[in-house]
Write an enzyme that holds these catalytic residues in place. Sequence first.
Site, mmCIF file in Angstrom:
data_model
loop_
_atom_site.group_PDB
_atom_site.id
_atom_site.type_symbol
_atom_site.label_atom_id
_atom_site.label_comp_id
_atom_site.label_asym_id
_atom_site.label_seq_id
_atom_site.Cartn_x
_atom_site.Cartn_y
_atom_site.Cartn_z
ATOM 1 N N GLU A 1 5.225 64.945 86.684
ATOM 2 C CA GLU A 1 4.037 64.125 86.415
ATOM 3 C C GLU A 1 3.950 63.046 87.488
ATOM 4 O O GLU A 1 4.949 62.377 87.783
ATOM 5 C CB GLU A 1 4.134 63.443 85.051
ATOM 6 C CG GLU A 1 4.048 64.373 83.863
ATOM 7 C CD GLU A 1 4.158 63.605 82.556
ATOM 8 O OE1 GLU A 1 4.071 62.359 82.581
ATOM 9 O OE2 GLU A 1 4.357 64.238 81.518
ATOM 10 N N GLU B 1 1.695 51.779 79.253
ATOM 11 C CA GLU B 1 2.966 51.669 79.952
ATOM 12 C C GLU B 1 3.709 50.378 79.619
ATOM 13 O O GLU B 1 3.104 49.328 79.438
ATOM 14 C CB GLU B 1 2.746 51.727 81.475
ATOM 15 C CG GLU B 1 1.827 52.830 81.952
ATOM 16 C CD GLU B 1 2.291 54.233 81.608
ATOM 17 O OE1 GLU B 1 3.435 54.412 81.150
ATOM 18 O OE2 GLU B 1 1.498 55.179 81.785
#
EC number: 4.2.1.20
Length: 259
Positions: free
Chosen positions: A44, A55
């Site tokens: 990824e 995140e």
Amino acid sequence: MSRIADAFRDKKAFIGFLTAGDPSMEKTEEFILEMERAGADLVEIGIPFSDPIAEGVVIQNANIRALKAGATTERVFEMVSRVRRRTQIPLVFLTYLNPVFHYGYEKFFARCQDVGIDGIIIPDLPFEEKGEVAPLAAACGVDVISMIAPTSSQRIERIAGEAAGFLYVVSSMGVTGVRKEITTDLEGMLGAVRKATDLPAAVGFGISTPEQAAKIAAAADGVIVGSAIVKIIEKHGEAAGPEIYEYVRSMKAAVKQAR
């Protein structure tokens, strides 16, 4: 067979993540190839964005470093094009809807097709609004990877039933980041997924040790690791290649041995 399907064929997959442009595009290219050499089955690639809401601090800081170093979406595409000339490992973007919208949906997915991107994960794209991009992506051979979170219990069947590529099963509530313990009922979530689809299901968020990877791989079709790899890059910078190789090699070995 697509490259994504091949990543899971007859084996448990190890999926590694890194942020493009951290510390440079040239090093990102090197690190992807090191992950493949160490046994990663799919990589990824995060497209740097100023507001990566899913995140934790580790990947937030990686986004900041990459943007300060001059990362742009176009430069990420150029880097992927170079990588694709050297490997056929499946590559999946992780980004947010704003960069895709700003680039232009049709132009973005056409560019993905040109450089050899196999799929895309968009954490802030609600399932109910997936139709805004999924047909355009599919027309360019790009799978929109669906995410299933611990809060998705009432919608797992629907999400999984319309999924493409593989299912990204989120191990824990909150944002990305290393966790000492994962307490979510993953077996229950994975059981519900498998009732709805034959697509592979990989688990991510919080996994950092071989022991965690082996335990999760025993139930899942794949294990996704991001923050732990990004922390290696943060610590070692341009010299991170050998450290990434050794770490990914140990994690892949743990996943491979899972039963």
